[in-house]
Motif scaffolding. Structure first.
Motif, mmCIF file in Angstrom:
data_model
loop_
_atom_site.group_PDB
_atom_site.id
_atom_site.type_symbol
_atom_site.label_atom_id
_atom_site.label_comp_id
_atom_site.label_asym_id
_atom_site.label_seq_id
_atom_site.Cartn_x
_atom_site.Cartn_y
_atom_site.Cartn_z
ATOM 1 N N PRO A 55 -0.103 3.560 -10.253
ATOM 2 C CA PRO A 55 0.239 3.694 -8.833
ATOM 3 C C PRO A 55 0.852 5.063 -8.562
ATOM 4 O O PRO A 55 1.628 5.569 -9.374
ATOM 5 N N ARG A 76 -4.678 -2.973 -7.373
ATOM 6 C CA ARG A 76 -5.654 -2.539 -8.386
ATOM 7 C C ARG A 76 -5.055 -2.551 -9.780
ATOM 8 O O ARG A 76 -5.750 -2.692 -10.773
ATOM 9 N N GLU A 90 -3.477 10.221 -3.502
ATOM 10 C CA GLU A 90 -4.419 9.123 -3.749
ATOM 11 C C GLU A 90 -5.864 9.548 -3.538
ATOM 12 O O GLU A 90 -6.772 8.968 -4.124
ATOM 13 N N GLU A 113 -7.098 -3.967 -2.791
ATOM 14 C CA GLU A 113 -6.193 -2.902 -2.356
ATOM 15 C C GLU A 113 -6.996 -1.996 -1.417
ATOM 16 O O GLU A 113 -7.730 -1.110 -1.851
ATOM 17 N N GLY A 170 0.798 -1.225 0.000
ATOM 18 C CA GLY A 170 0.000 0.000 0.000
ATOM 19 C C GLY A 170 0.825 1.267 0.000
ATOM 20 O O GLY A 170 1.966 1.282 -0.448
ATOM 21 N N ASP A 207 0.517 -1.969 -6.594
ATOM 22 C CA ASP A 207 -0.855 -1.621 -6.255
ATOM 23 C C ASP A 207 -1.709 -2.770 -6.772
ATOM 24 O O ASP A 207 -1.665 -3.073 -7.971
ATOM 25 N N GLY A 220 -3.314 -0.823 2.041
ATOM 26 C CA GLY A 220 -2.538 -1.788 1.256
ATOM 27 C C GLY A 220 -3.356 -3.049 1.019
ATOM 28 O O GLY A 220 -4.542 -3.097 1.297
ATOM 29 N N GLU A 221 -2.659 -4.072 0.536
ATOM 30 C CA GLU A 221 -3.371 -5.275 0.142
ATOM 31 C C GLU A 221 -4.014 -5.989 1.341
ATOM 32 O O GLU A 221 -3.353 -6.257 2.333
ATOM 33 N N ARG A 258 4.562 2.312 -1.483
ATOM 34 C CA ARG A 258 4.676 3.261 -2.603
ATOM 35 C C ARG A 258 5.479 4.490 -2.199
ATOM 36 O O ARG A 258 6.217 5.050 -3.004
#
Ligand code: SF4
Ligand code: SF4
Lengths: 134, 411
Positions: free
Chosen positions: B250, B235, B274, B319, B222, B233, B323-324, B226
Motif C-alpha cells: 500500500p 488488493r 499510485e 479496490e 482507499g 488496501d 477505495g473498496e 492511506r
C-alpha cells in the motif's frame, strides 16, 4: 523548494502541435450548410473523423435473413433495446436505447447481429429512421 | 439562523448545492459560518438516485454486468468486477487464470486514468487550469489503451460472469508497453509539477486535515484512508483476481514525504504514486500472464441456465481507484437476483468531509470536497420518501404552482 515548475512546460507547449483532435472545419464557417455544400462540390476539405480502433462497438447492424426470432438476443439485452416481433419472427432494435454492450451479437446463434463502427448517431428524434434497425 | 432580530446573526448558514459550479458532484452542503470560517458542516447526499439496484433485480446477471459498468462514469470495471466476483462465488465458478490477469491489467489502467482525472480536477479547483489541461492530456494515453483493449473508452463491457469477454491479441502488447513506458517517463515530471509547485503547496499543505484516528473511526477507504496513514488496501489485505500473485505494498505518504499529515497534499501524493504503482503492477502481470482460456463458460445461453440453479449469497470486493467497492448479491434459484446491494467507495469516505471541512475557510470548500474524489452517482443508493413526500419539486409541480400563482394574481 517551492517553485513554479509548470512554466518551462508551458513554454515548451507553445511549440508543440495541439493534442486535441481537429474539428471538421478549421474555423467555424458562417453557414454550416453552405460549408457542407462546398465540401460536397469538392471546393472545401473537411477533417475526417478520428479512426476507431479494431473491434470498436458502434451502431448495431442486423441481417434478418437468417434470424429465427428465437429472442435470445432480447433476453440478454441489458437495456431492453430489442423488441421481438413474434408473428414475423424478426426483431427490431432501438439504437437510442442500446448501450453498445455487444452482448446480443455474442449470443445470436445465427450470426445475424454485428457491431459496426458508426458512432455519429446524435439526433433530436430518438425514433428517427436511422436509429431503428430492423 | 435565529428568529430573534435582536440577536447577532452569527453563525449564519451558507447552503452550497445540490448542484453547484464549485462541486463536480451533486450533493447538498449546509455550512454554519463565522465570517470566512466554517464552524459546522453538514451534507445530504441522495440527489442522483437512479434505481439501478431495482433495475438489476428485474434482470439476469448477464444483463446486470453491463448495468454495473454504468454505475460510475469513471470506474468502468470496478463495479463489474465486484459484481462478477460475487456471482462467481455463489455459482462456484472457477475463473480461468488468464482472465484474472486481464481483469487486473484493465483495473490498473482504470486506476491510472481515474487518478489522473482526479489530479486534473484538483488542479482546476485551485484555479490552476493549465495543469488541468496537462494532466488530462496525459490521461488520454491510458484512455486510448483501454479503448484498444476493450473496444470502448468509458463503458468497457469487458467483464463477464466467469471471466472476461475479450482476450489480448499479440499485436496489442506493443501498445501496452508503449503506454507503460510513457507513464514511467512521466512520473518524475508529474511529481515535480504537482509537489514542488508553490501554488499547490500553499493551498493544499495542512488544508482539509483528516487525522489517523478520524480516518480509522469513520471507516474511510482507499487513497483517502492511506493519505491519513492507514495501511489498508483490498488488493493486499484480501487479494483477488491476480493480485495474490503480485508484489504490492500500500502506498503511504510518509514513504515519500517522510511524514504523514493527512492533508489534501498527502492525498495528491498518494494518488500520483499510485499511478506509478499501477504501471508496475501491469508490468508484473504482463511478465507472469499464463496462456489459456479467458472465460469459464463461453456459451452465454448455458450460463443463463446455470443462473436458474444458483442459490446463495456472496460479497464481491475490489479496490477501486477511490477505495473498496463492495457488491452483495443473493440468488434464490431464479434468473434474477433476489437482492443486490452496491456499496461504492465514496459511501465510506463521505463522512470524512465533516472533520476535514470544519475550521477551514469557505474558499477551501471546493478543493477539500474534491480531495476525497467523491463519486455521488455511485454512492446514492436511496432516496428518502417520508409519507409520500420526497421534498423535491418535479417540473410538473413547479408548473402547477406557477399556474396557481397566475390564477391568484389575476383573480
Ligand atoms: S438471437 Fe439472432 S436469431 Fe435469435 S432473434 Fe435475435 S437476431 Fe434473431
Ligand atoms: S448491443 Fe447490448 S444494448 Fe445494444 S441491442 Fe445488443 S444487447 Fe442490447
Amino acid at each position: 523548494m517551492a517553485t513554479l515548475p509548470m512554466i518551462p512546460e508551458l513554454l515548451r507547449q507553445l511549440f508543440r502541435t495541439p493534442a486535441t483532435n481537429a474539428f471538421p472545419a478549421k474555423y467555424l464557417p458562417s453557414s454550416v450548410t453552405e460549408f457542407l455544400a462546398k465540401v460536397g462540390r469538392g471546393e472545401a476539405a473537411i477533417h475526417p473523423p478520428v479512426p476507431v480502433p479494431k473491434d470498436f462497438r458502434g451502431k448495431i447492424t442486423y441481417d434478418p435473413t437468417g434470424c429465427t426470432g428465437c429472442s435470445l438476443c432480447a433476453k440478454v439485452c441489458p437495456a431492453h433495446a430489442i423488441e421481438v416481433l413474434k408473428d414475423e419472427k424478426r426483431i427490431r432494435i432501438y439504437v437510442s436505447q442500446c448501450i453498445f454492450c455487444s452482448q446480443c451479437t455474442d449470443i445470436c446463434p445465427k450470426g445475424s447481429l454485428a457491431m459496426s463502427d458508426a458512432f455519429l448517431l446524435a439526433d433530436e428524434n430518438r425514433y428517427a429512421d436511422h436509429l431503428i434497425v430492423e | 439562523m435565529s428568529d430573534d432580530p435582536q440577536k447577532k446573526m452569527t453563525p449564519y448558514t451558507v447552503p452550497i448545492g445540490p448542484t453547484h459550479p464549485a462541486l463536480k458532484e451533486p450533493v447538498m452542503f449546509t455550512f454554519q459560518m463565522n465570517g470566512e470560517q466554517i464552524l459546522k458542516a453538514d451534507f445530504a447526499p441522495g440527489q442522483t438516485h437512479r434505481g439501478i439496484e431495482w433495475m438489476g433485480m428485474r434482470r439476469n446477471p448477464v444483463q446486470i454486468v453491463h448495468l454495473t459498468d454504468r454505475i460510475c462514469g469513471i470506474c468502468g470495471v470496478s463495479h463489474s468486477l465486484a459484481f462478477a466476483r460475487a456471482m462467481e462465488q455463489i455459482m462456484e465458478i472457477e475463473v480461468p487464470e488468464r482472465a484474472d490477469y486481464v481483469r487486473t491489467i484493465i483495473a490498473e489502467f482504470e486506476r491510472i486514468q481515474s487518478h489522473l482525472l482526479w489530479a486534473g480536477v484538483a488542479a482546476h479547483e485551485l484555479g490552476f487550469d493549465t495543469l488541468l489541461h496537462l494532466t488530462w492530456r496525459v490521461r488520454e494515453q491510458a484512455m486510448d489503451t483501454i479503448e484498444l483493449l476493450t473496444g470502448n473508452r468509458v463503458n468497457y463491457g469487458i467483464i463477464q460472469v466467469g471471466g472476461v469477454r475479450r482476450d489480448f491479441t499479440p499485436d496489442q502488447f506493443p501498445a501496452i508497453e508503449e503506454t507503460l513506458q510513457y507513464y514511467s517517463d512521466l512520473k518524475s515530471k508529474l511529481l515535480k509539477i504537482f509537489l514542488e509547485d508553490k501554488t499547490i503547496q500553499m493551498r493544499c499543505r495542512d488544508c482539509g486535515v483528516l487525522s489517523y484516528d478520524d480516518a480509522l473511526k469513520l471507516c474511510t477507504v482507499g487513497p483517502t484512508a492511506r493519505a491519513s496513514g492507514l495501511n489498508m488496501d483490498v488488493r493486499v489485505d484480501y487479494p483477488f483476481a491476480a493480485y495474490g500473485d503480485l508484489a504490492i505494498e500500500p502506498i503511504l505518504p510518509d514513504a515519500y514525504m517522510g511524514e504523514t499529515r493527512g492533508d489534501v497534499f498527502d492525498r495528491i501524493v498518494v494518488r500520483l504514486l499510485e499511478v506509478d504503482q499501477s504501471v508496475d503492477i501491469i508490468r508484473q502481470c504482463l511478465d507472469r500472464m499464463p496462456a489459456g482460456e479467458v472465460i469459464a463458460e463461453p456459451k452465454l445461453a448455458k450460463l443463463l441456465n446455470q443462473f436458474k440453479k444458483a442459490h446463495g449469497e456472496a460479497l464481491g470486493r475490489h479496490e477501486a481507484p477511490r477505495g473498496e467497492v463492495l457488491h452483495y448479491v443473493r440468488m434464490d434459484g431464479k434468473e434474477h437476483p433476489t437482492s443486490w446491494k452496491v456499496k461504492a467507495s465514496s459511501y465510506s469516505n463521505l463522512m470524512s468531509w465533516i472533520p476535514m471541512l470544519e475550521g477551514e475557510q469557505i474558499a477551501d470548500i471546493p478543493i477539500i470536497v474534491a480531495s476525497i474524489d467523491p463519486c455521488l452517482s455511485c454512492t446514492d443508493r436511496v432516496a428518502v420518501v417520508r409519507s409520500g413526500e420526497r421534498g423535491i419539486m418535479t417540473k410538473e409541480e413547479l408548473h402547477r404552482l406557477s399556474v396557481e400563482k397566475t390564477r391568484r394574481l389575476s383573480a
